[in-house]
Structure formats: C-alpha cells, structure tokens
Design a protein around this motif. Structure first.
Motif, PDB file in Angstrom:
ATOM      1  N   LYS A  13       0.827  -1.213   0.000  1.00  0.00           N
ATOM      2  CA  LYS A  13       0.000   0.000   0.000  1.00  0.00           C
ATOM      3  C   LYS A  13       0.857   1.256   0.000  1.00  0.00           C
ATOM      4  CE  LYS A  13      -3.935   1.939   2.585  1.00  0.00           C
ATOM      5  NZ  LYS A  13      -4.805   1.738   3.775  1.00  0.00           N
ATOM      6  N   ALA A  14       2.011   1.182   0.687  1.00  0.00           N
ATOM      7  CA  ALA A  14       2.907   2.332   0.739  1.00  0.00           C
ATOM      8  C   ALA A  14       4.299   1.878   1.154  1.00  0.00           C
ATOM      9  CB  ALA A  14       2.386   3.383   1.718  1.00  0.00           C
ATOM     10  N   PHE A  73      12.419  -6.343  -2.007  1.00  0.00           N
ATOM     11  CA  PHE A  73      11.832  -5.062  -1.634  1.00  0.00           C
ATOM     12  C   PHE A  73      12.455  -3.902  -2.391  1.00  0.00           C
ATOM     13  CE2 PHE A  73       9.360  -6.380   2.173  1.00  0.00           C
ATOM     14  CZ  PHE A  73       8.275  -5.548   1.971  1.00  0.00           C
ATOM     15  N   ALA A  74      13.683  -4.072  -2.828  1.00  0.00           N
ATOM     16  CA  ALA A  74      14.349  -3.015  -3.596  1.00  0.00           C
ATOM     17  C   ALA A  74      13.595  -2.720  -4.895  1.00  0.00           C
ATOM     18  CB  ALA A  74      15.786  -3.416  -3.903  1.00  0.00           C
ATOM     19  N   ASN A  75      12.819  -3.703  -5.386  1.00  0.00           N
ATOM     20  CA  ASN A  75      12.098  -3.541  -6.654  1.00  0.00           C
ATOM     21  C   ASN A  75      10.589  -3.396  -6.470  1.00  0.00           C
ATOM     22  OD1 ASN A  75      14.536  -4.039  -8.235  1.00  0.00           O
ATOM     23  ND2 ASN A  75      14.336  -6.173  -7.622  1.00  0.00           N
ATOM     24  N   TYR A  76      10.130  -3.406  -5.205  1.00  0.00           N
ATOM     25  CA  TYR A  76       8.694  -3.308  -4.965  1.00  0.00           C
ATOM     26  C   TYR A  76       8.229  -1.855  -5.040  1.00  0.00           C
ATOM     27  CZ  TYR A  76       9.068  -8.086  -3.105  1.00  0.00           C
ATOM     28  OH  TYR A  76       9.310  -9.416  -2.945  1.00  0.00           O
ATOM     29  N   SER A  77       6.966  -1.691  -5.365  1.00  0.00           N
ATOM     30  CA  SER A  77       6.362  -0.357  -5.408  1.00  0.00           C
ATOM     31  C   SER A  77       4.906  -0.488  -4.998  1.00  0.00           C
ATOM     32  CB  SER A  77       6.473   0.246  -6.810  1.00  0.00           C
ATOM     33  OG  SER A  77       5.835  -0.589  -7.762  1.00  0.00           O
ATOM     34  N   LYS A  81       1.947  -7.100  -5.545  1.00  0.00           N
ATOM     35  CA  LYS A  81       1.277  -8.167  -4.797  1.00  0.00           C
ATOM     36  C   LYS A  81       2.304  -8.999  -4.041  1.00  0.00           C
ATOM     37  CE  LYS A  81      -2.817  -8.561  -7.714  1.00  0.00           C
ATOM     38  NZ  LYS A  81      -3.679  -9.460  -8.539  1.00  0.00           N
ATOM     39  N   VAL A  82       1.927  -9.457  -2.827  1.00  0.00           N
ATOM     40  CA  VAL A  82       2.845 -10.213  -1.975  1.00  0.00           C
ATOM     41  C   VAL A  82       2.118 -11.380  -1.309  1.00  0.00           C
ATOM     42  CG1 VAL A  82       4.480  -8.347  -1.499  1.00  0.00           C
ATOM     43  CG2 VAL A  82       2.416  -8.548  -0.106  1.00  0.00           C
ATOM     44  N   ASN A  83       2.843 -12.481  -1.123  1.00  0.00           N
ATOM     45  CA  ASN A  83       2.321 -13.625  -0.370  1.00  0.00           C
ATOM     46  C   ASN A  83       2.407 -13.335   1.118  1.00  0.00           C
ATOM     47  OD1 ASN A  83       1.892 -15.354  -2.666  1.00  0.00           O
ATOM     48  ND2 ASN A  83       4.106 -15.702  -2.743  1.00  0.00           N
ATOM     49  N   GLN A 177      11.689 -12.095 -14.041  1.00  0.00           N
ATOM     50  CA  GLN A 177      11.309 -11.555 -12.730  1.00  0.00           C
ATOM     51  C   GLN A 177      12.240 -12.059 -11.637  1.00  0.00           C
ATOM     52  OE1 GLN A 177       7.122 -11.664 -12.016  1.00  0.00           O
ATOM     53  NE2 GLN A 177       7.326 -11.620  -9.792  1.00  0.00           N
ATOM     54  N   LYS A 178      12.488 -11.222 -10.628  1.00  0.00           N
ATOM     55  CA  LYS A 178      13.310 -11.582  -9.478  1.00  0.00           C
ATOM     56  C   LYS A 178      12.412 -12.082  -8.348  1.00  0.00           C
ATOM     57  CE  LYS A 178      16.997 -10.000 -11.535  1.00  0.00           C
ATOM     58  NZ  LYS A 178      17.689  -8.777 -11.079  1.00  0.00           N
TER      59      LYS A 178
END
Length: 222
Positions: A13-14, A73-77, A81-83, A177-178
């Motif tokens: 979400k942020a 996390f370095a590539n998340y924005s 979506k996450v498990n 994808q990583k």
C-alpha cells in the motif's frame, strides 16, 4: 518460524523511505488479523516482518536497509502483490517445511512452460546458494514452500500445481522476474556442523556426523 503455506495475497500500500530503511504498509487482502498483536511476525513474500501497527485492512512494518538491499523489496512499489503468512503456532498443521523468513538471496525466472495442468518454472540462483538446493528437497520462493524437481548447475526446476498457482502470486510471474529465495534451513546447519568439525580436529566430543555418512545416507551428493 513459518511453514511456507501462504494464507492470503496482500498488496504493498505504501513504502516510505527513511534514514534507517523504510516503513511499509501492506494491505492484507483476506488475511485474518484477529489473533495478531503488535510485535508479531508476518512473512511478506518470504520476508519476516514485525508488525508495528495494524488495523482491519493493513499492517505496517519497518524494513531495514539490509533487507532492502538483499531482498526483492528493492524492486517493490505501490500495488506490488505479496504472499502473506502469519507466524506458525505450536498447533499449526505442518504442511510445508521449516521457514525462517530470512531471505538468502534473489533468484531469476528463466522460463515458464505449461505442462499438462501444471506450470514448470526454471529459476536461476547464485553460485553461493546452489550447494544448498537438492533434487526433491525443499526451497522457499517468495514465501512459498516448494519441492525442487531437478537441479542443473545454478538453476532448478519447479512444477507448480493449479491450487498453488491460484492461492499465491505465482500466477503473476513473468520471465526475467526476481524472486526471494530461502534455502532449506537444515542444509545450512549441516554445512556449519561439518565446517566446525573440520576446523576443530582436537574436539573431544563428536556428533558422529561426517560427509561420508551423509553421502551414504543420500542427504548430499558427491
């Protein structure tokens, strides 16, 4: 500790960067937080995060600079979506394997192929991790406990059944994808035990475990 059995799919979400790393807010989807309290752990794409705030729709956690560097996390924005999996209880059904939530490294998806009603994935991992991955052994990919079906040098194959595809973010994977990888915890402890025995030849107490014994028993390959 976790089992690698995903309970829900959430969404970033942020991500608010700060001097120490970041504060993240994760929308929980269908995850039940009724039994969660401050300080509890939730595996988020296989990363053990400590809950510092939560409400009925999301939880917040601090992510260190180390975690940002060594995980996906370095590539998340926002919107990623996450498990999600809550920490296991003593009474939890052990459907996966022992998962610590401490990511060992990043893998890369090399190929995706439909095989019958399942999907076959080949994932590349670093040379420093390949020694811990064994055919028919367990590995955690983005927090999901999976069986390694074959290994070739620094890559391994997974065959994912429809249920796992439906219940996790695996359905969103694309070539290149990583993904977060955590190798089998037992493999790491065995390596450390063998190393200590080799280094301390004067030890008076021995576990009786040797490389030769592990080879004969089929735990490792020569």
């Amino acid at each position: 500790m976790f089992t690698g059995i995903v309970e829900a799919i959430g969404q970033v979400k942020a991500i608010n960067l700060n001097a120490n790393g970041a504060r993240v807010v994760i929308a929980i989807g269908n995850l039940d937080l009724a039994d969660v309290k401050l300080g509890d752990s939730i595996a988020t794409n296989g990363i053990c995060l400590t809950v510092v705030d939560f409400d009925g729709a999301s939880y917040s956690a601090d992510v260190s600079s180390e975690t940002l560097t060594r995980t996906g996390f370095a590539n998340y924005s926002t919107g990623t979506k996450v498990n999600l999996e809550k920490a296991m209880l003593p009474t939890t059904r052990f459907g996966g394997h022992m998962v610590s939530g401490h990511v060992d490294g990043i893998g890369k998806l090399l190929s995706i192929k439909q095989v019958g009603n399942s999907i076959e994935y080949w994932i590349e991992l670093s040379d420093s991790l390949k020694q811990y991955v064994a055919e028919k052994g367990s590995i955690t990919v983005d927090g999901v406990s999976l069986t390694v079906n074959s290994v070739e040098d620094n890559r391994f194959r997974l065959t994912i059944v429809p249920h796992t595809t439906e219940q996790t973010i695996i359905s969103t994977y694309q070539v290149g994808q990583k993904v977060n990888l955590e190798v089998d915890l037992i493999a790491r402890y065995i390596e450390r035990l063998l190393f200590c025995q080799e280094q301390d030849s004067t030890a008076q107490i021995s576990s009786g475990i040797s490389k030769e014994l592990l080879l004969r028993s089929g735990f490792i390959k020569g």
